[in-house]
Design an enzyme around this catalytic site. Sequence first.
Site, PDB file in Angstrom:
ATOM      1  N   SER A  10      -9.638 -22.196  -9.207  1.00 32.19           N
ATOM      2  CA  SER A  10     -10.558 -21.115  -8.844  1.00 32.19           C
ATOM      3  C   SER A  10     -11.931 -21.550  -9.318  1.00 32.19           C
ATOM      4  O   SER A  10     -12.123 -21.837 -10.503  1.00 32.19           O
ATOM      5  CB  SER A  10     -10.142 -19.821  -9.555  1.00 32.19           C
ATOM      6  OG  SER A  10     -11.269 -18.983  -9.697  1.00 32.19           O
ATOM      7  N   HIS A  35      -9.373 -22.222  -4.362  1.00 31.51           N
ATOM      8  CA  HIS A  35      -9.182 -20.773  -4.365  1.00 31.51           C
ATOM      9  C   HIS A  35     -10.559 -20.133  -4.517  1.00 31.51           C
ATOM     10  O   HIS A  35     -11.232 -20.336  -5.532  1.00 31.51           O
ATOM     11  CB  HIS A  35      -8.256 -20.416  -5.533  1.00 31.51           C
ATOM     12  CG  HIS A  35      -7.995 -18.965  -5.716  1.00 31.51           C
ATOM     13  ND1 HIS A  35      -6.974 -18.292  -5.057  1.00 31.51           N
ATOM     14  CD2 HIS A  35      -8.607 -18.037  -6.503  1.00 31.51           C
ATOM     15  CE1 HIS A  35      -6.966 -17.021  -5.437  1.00 31.51           C
ATOM     16  NE2 HIS A  35      -7.954 -16.839  -6.306  1.00 31.51           N
ATOM     17  N   ASP A  37     -12.793 -16.823  -4.785  1.00 32.32           N
ATOM     18  CA  ASP A  37     -12.690 -15.405  -5.157  1.00 32.32           C
ATOM     19  C   ASP A  37     -13.864 -14.616  -4.598  1.00 32.32           C
ATOM     20  O   ASP A  37     -14.997 -14.755  -5.066  1.00 32.32           O
ATOM     21  CB  ASP A  37     -12.673 -15.275  -6.679  1.00 32.32           C
ATOM     22  CG  ASP A  37     -11.391 -15.808  -7.291  1.00 32.32           C
ATOM     23  OD1 ASP A  37     -10.316 -15.284  -6.932  1.00 32.32           O
ATOM     24  OD2 ASP A  37     -11.455 -16.735  -8.117  1.00 32.32           O
ATOM     25  N   MET A  39     -15.549 -11.045  -4.304  1.00 31.34           N
ATOM     26  CA  MET A  39     -15.542  -9.730  -4.960  1.00 31.34           C
ATOM     27  C   MET A  39     -16.735  -8.922  -4.468  1.00 31.34           C
ATOM     28  O   MET A  39     -17.846  -9.464  -4.368  1.00 31.34           O
ATOM     29  CB  MET A  39     -15.649  -9.894  -6.475  1.00 31.34           C
ATOM     30  CG  MET A  39     -14.568 -10.779  -7.067  1.00 31.34           C
ATOM     31  SD  MET A  39     -14.686 -10.803  -8.864  1.00 31.34           S
ATOM     32  CE  MET A  39     -13.482 -12.056  -9.266  1.00 31.34           C
ATOM     33  N   HIS A  70      -9.425 -15.367  -1.613  1.00 33.08           N
ATOM     34  CA  HIS A  70      -8.861 -14.221  -2.336  1.00 33.08           C
ATOM     35  C   HIS A  70      -9.844 -13.066  -2.193  1.00 33.08           C
ATOM     36  O   HIS A  70     -10.861 -12.996  -2.876  1.00 33.08           O
ATOM     37  CB  HIS A  70      -8.646 -14.609  -3.814  1.00 33.08           C
ATOM     38  CG  HIS A  70      -8.047 -13.505  -4.620  1.00 33.08           C
ATOM     39  ND1 HIS A  70      -7.932 -13.562  -5.984  1.00 33.08           N
ATOM     40  CD2 HIS A  70      -7.517 -12.303  -4.252  1.00 33.08           C
ATOM     41  CE1 HIS A  70      -7.375 -12.435  -6.419  1.00 33.08           C
ATOM     42  NE2 HIS A  70      -7.119 -11.659  -5.387  1.00 33.08           N
ATOM     43  N   MET A  72     -11.031  -9.804  -2.840  1.00 27.65           N
ATOM     44  CA  MET A  72     -10.980  -8.618  -3.710  1.00 27.65           C
ATOM     45  C   MET A  72     -12.057  -7.654  -3.228  1.00 27.65           C
ATOM     46  O   MET A  72     -13.110  -7.470  -3.867  1.00 27.65           O
ATOM     47  CB  MET A  72     -11.197  -9.055  -5.163  1.00 27.65           C
ATOM     48  CG  MET A  72      -9.980  -9.777  -5.727  1.00 27.65           C
ATOM     49  SD  MET A  72     -10.333 -10.661  -7.247  1.00 27.65           S
ATOM     50  CE  MET A  72     -10.944 -12.194  -6.589  1.00 27.65           C
ATOM     51  N   MET A 161      -0.839 -11.032  -9.009  1.00 28.34           N
ATOM     52  CA  MET A 161      -1.944 -11.146  -9.969  1.00 28.34           C
ATOM     53  C   MET A 161      -1.383 -11.077 -11.391  1.00 28.34           C
ATOM     54  O   MET A 161      -0.589 -10.190 -11.719  1.00 28.34           O
ATOM     55  CB  MET A 161      -2.953 -10.013  -9.773  1.00 28.34           C
ATOM     56  CG  MET A 161      -3.829 -10.146  -8.537  1.00 28.34           C
ATOM     57  SD  MET A 161      -4.762 -11.683  -8.441  1.00 28.34           S
ATOM     58  CE  MET A 161      -5.845 -11.576  -9.873  1.00 28.34           C
ATOM     59  N   ASP A 195      -2.117 -15.912 -10.233  1.00 29.19           N
ATOM     60  CA  ASP A 195      -3.572 -16.031 -10.402  1.00 29.19           C
ATOM     61  C   ASP A 195      -4.017 -15.190 -11.591  1.00 29.19           C
ATOM     62  O   ASP A 195      -3.854 -13.968 -11.581  1.00 29.19           O
ATOM     63  CB  ASP A 195      -4.253 -15.546  -9.108  1.00 29.19           C
ATOM     64  CG  ASP A 195      -5.768 -15.631  -9.174  1.00 29.19           C
ATOM     65  OD1 ASP A 195      -6.300 -16.297 -10.075  1.00 29.19           O
ATOM     66  OD2 ASP A 195      -6.421 -15.029  -8.289  1.00 29.19           O
TER      67      ASP A 195
HETATM   68  O1  5SP Z   1      -8.980 -13.629  -8.970  1.00 28.76           O
HETATM   69  C1  5SP Z   1      -9.266 -13.967 -10.092  1.00 28.76           C
HETATM   70  C2  5SP Z   1      -9.824 -12.981 -11.059  1.00 28.76           C
HETATM   71  O2  5SP Z   1      -9.953 -11.771 -10.429  1.00 28.76           O
HETATM   72  C3  5SP Z   1      -8.971 -15.353 -10.505  1.00 28.76           C
HETATM   73  O3  5SP Z   1      -8.910 -16.227  -9.426  1.00 28.76           O
HETATM   74  C4  5SP Z   1      -9.641 -15.908 -11.705  1.00 28.76           C
HETATM   75  O4  5SP Z   1     -10.941 -16.311 -11.411  1.00 28.76           O
HETATM   76  C5  5SP Z   1      -8.878 -17.074 -12.267  1.00 28.76           C
HETATM   77  O5  5SP Z   1      -9.516 -17.550 -13.402  1.00 28.76           O
HETATM   78  P1  5SP Z   1      -8.741 -17.820 -14.768  1.00 28.76           P
HETATM   79  O6  5SP Z   1      -8.095 -16.526 -15.187  1.00 28.76           O
HETATM   80  O7  5SP Z   1      -7.704 -18.878 -14.461  1.00 28.76           O
HETATM   81  O8  5SP Z   1      -9.800 -18.271 -15.690  1.00 28.76           O
HETATM   82 FE   FE2 Z   2      -8.356 -15.133  -7.536  1.00 23.98          FE
END
Ligand code: 5SP
Ligand code: FE2
Length: 248
Positions: A10, A35, A37, A39, A70, A72, A161, A195
Amino acid sequence: MAYTAKIGPSILSSDLSQLGRECERMMECGADYLHLDVMDGHFVPNITFGHPMVECLRKAVGPNPFFDMHMMVSRPEQWVKPMAAAGANQYTFHLEATTNPGNLIKEIRESGMKFCKVADKCPKSKANRSSYTRVGLAIKPGTTVEELAPWARQIDMALVMTVEPGFGGQRFMEDMMPKVNWLRSQFPSLDIEVDGGVGPDTIHRCAEAGANMIVSGSAVVSSSDPRSVIALLKDVVLEAIQKRSLDR
Ligand SMILES: O=C(CO)[C@@H](O)[C@H](O)COP(=O)(O)O
Ligand SMILES: [Fe+2]
């Protein structure tokens, strides 16, 4: 057993001013996919980026790296077409964010995101190419796996998650592992992704439970040796897959 081990860093925890370079660095270090993310500050209390950034990243890294989006976001329906046009390969939406998962799955399938299912990378010969859009369905820690189950045969990947979505660098929630275990027992060929808080200290639990697509943010990106971390994560998952197939 149709699934295999895949590690997807990520890039949320990377230097966001150097995102293209960071994506390339992760691929050079052995990542199987990236990956990304997304948001929106509404579905989760944080904002990252949207399809214009994905489009720039695609131009920067070329056609091959697999982009696992991903999402969100509230109303994930509205970003399917823009993300397809921007170069996404898999669209993972949250079950909690929509009232009509069946329709959204159909819309994603029809969106024409490019992915070659013949091989992980597009083969040279055009004749062998078959373009296919991958659908992922994610659940937050408070959502039961039984709520996801009715859709499991219509999707390519289930994302369990292991933190509350919104931020990188949180603590891994081990109590999510029974969800992974149950999904693996019910849907032996499904890609199952974990994740949140996944790294060398927690990967064994994910692998034993049956996860095969591993998202790792801070543990990989902030490491001084991301190549070794990615290799370690992959070895642990491959070993668990092998053990599972021998036990059957
Ligand atoms: O979707 C998410 C958080 O919402 C993840 O993808 C995190 O960004 C993963 O990061 P780490 O927890 O591995 O540092
Ligand atoms: Fe994620």
